[in-house]
Design an enzyme around this catalytic site. Structure first.
Site, mmCIF file in Angstrom:
data_model
loop_
_atom_site.group_PDB
_atom_site.id
_atom_site.type_symbol
_atom_site.label_atom_id
_atom_site.label_comp_id
_atom_site.label_asym_id
_atom_site.label_seq_id
_atom_site.Cartn_x
_atom_site.Cartn_y
_atom_site.Cartn_z
ATOM 1 N N SER A 142 0.511 -1.040 0.299
ATOM 2 C CA SER A 142 0.278 -0.268 -0.080
ATOM 3 C C SER A 142 1.150 0.836 -0.068
ATOM 4 O O SER A 142 2.265 1.235 -0.196
ATOM 5 C CB SER A 142 -0.822 0.754 1.080
ATOM 6 O OG SER A 142 -1.206 0.944 1.572
ATOM 7 N N TYR A 155 -2.304 -0.418 10.786
ATOM 8 C CA TYR A 155 -2.454 -0.797 9.727
ATOM 9 C C TYR A 155 -1.487 -0.640 8.501
ATOM 10 O O TYR A 155 -0.283 -1.273 7.847
ATOM 11 C CB TYR A 155 -3.722 0.077 8.905
ATOM 12 C CG TYR A 155 -3.875 -0.512 6.990
ATOM 13 C CD1 TYR A 155 -3.905 -1.866 6.636
ATOM 14 C CD2 TYR A 155 -3.211 1.077 6.339
ATOM 15 C CE1 TYR A 155 -4.334 -1.520 4.812
ATOM 16 C CE2 TYR A 155 -3.244 0.111 4.942
ATOM 17 C CZ TYR A 155 -3.863 -0.969 4.140
ATOM 18 O OH TYR A 155 -3.804 -1.240 2.886
ATOM 19 N N LYS A 159 1.752 -2.541 6.595
ATOM 20 C CA LYS A 159 1.914 -2.976 5.347
ATOM 21 C C LYS A 159 3.535 -2.137 4.865
ATOM 22 O O LYS A 159 4.520 -3.137 4.075
ATOM 23 C CB LYS A 159 1.274 -1.733 4.992
ATOM 24 C CG LYS A 159 -0.406 -1.650 4.864
ATOM 25 C CD LYS A 159 -0.426 -3.432 3.710
ATOM 26 C CE LYS A 159 -1.993 -3.608 3.653
ATOM 27 N NZ LYS A 159 -1.822 -5.080 2.673
#
Length: 259
Positions: A142, A155, A159
């Site tokens: 991402s 998150y 990533k």
């Protein structure tokens, strides 16, 4: 053995994963999609089968090694081989300041986004080694794996981990002619961003759609991402044209994060 190459896509029944599956099917791959949502799997299988696509589905949890091994075995049982394995499944978790993120949310994000990728790499690589013809493992990173994003600390951490796992696995698996790369999407109008926008309303006081609009204004090419934008990159990474590329996390965001 299948006359077509075989691609396995986790989280492939909806969103970006479904777009990837559609593109690879168009490119002639036999497709296996896994997901935890049985209804979404059934709907996707019906849709794909209606387009004369060779497709199988598998209901499983990527954070469980047994499920990942069973997914690969399912692909082998149905199509004889695994040529491409795409660790697409992921969750965003809780949208909140780092001081307020709850332990169960941290655990769930790391389970799916990190353990899921590790177990997917393990299952795919072991099968590809048995086949002896190399292969391609492609991970969902991402732009949050390139730059930290506020309100998304677990998150973002997950990533960044995917980027590191991609590099480490690429080094280890290169002697077996298995390449490992990652794609780094930006902002797409998927269900994930719908959920993010809703959660940001609670914590940032924005109106519905406002956070999505604010982030979207930073895109140099002037539009948000469509599933086919990501699918185009993944199709390249799944093709022979990328045979000399490994260990890379490639950004596809319309011009937001520049590295």
């Amino acid at each position: 053995m299948s006359t077509n190459k075989v691609a396995v896509i986790t989280g492939g029944a909806q969103g970006l994963g479904k777009g990837i599956a559609q593109r690879l099917a168009k490119d002639g791959f036999s497709i296996v999609i896994s997901d935890m949502d049985k209804d979404a799997l059934d709907k996707a299988k019906e849709e794909f089968s209606g387009n004369d696509v060779s497709i199988e589905t598998f209901e499983g949890n990527v954070s469980k090694l047994d499920d990942q091994n069973a997914l690969v075995q399912h692909a082998v049982d149905k199509f004889g081989q695994v040529d491409v394995f795409i660790n697409n499944a992921g969750i965003e978790g809780e949208v909140a300041p780092i001081t307020e993120v709850k332990p169960d949310s941290v655990d769930s994000v790391l389970d799916v986004n990190i353990k899921g990728v590790i177990y997917g790499i393990q299952a795919a690589a072991n099968q590809m080694k048995k086949q002896g013809n190399g292969g391609k493992i492609i991970n969902a990173c991402s732009i949050a794996g390139q730059e930290g994003f506020e309100m998304l600390s677990p998150y973002t951490a997950s990533k960044f981990a995917v980027k590191g796992l991609t590099q480490a696995a690429a080094k280890e698996l290169a002697p077996d002619k298995i390449t490992v790369n990652a794609y780094c999407p930006g902002i797409a109008g998927t269900g994930m961003w719908d959920r993010l926008d809703e959660k940001m309303m609670e914590h940032m006081g924005t109106e519905k759609g406002e956070a999505f609009e604010q982030y979207s204004q930073e895109i140099a090419l002037g539009r948000t991402q469509e599933p086919e934008d990501v699918a185009n990159l993944v199709a390249f990474l799944a093709s022979k044209d990328s045979d000399y590329i490994t260990g890379q996390s490639i950004i596809s965001d319309g011009g937001m994060v520049f590295r």
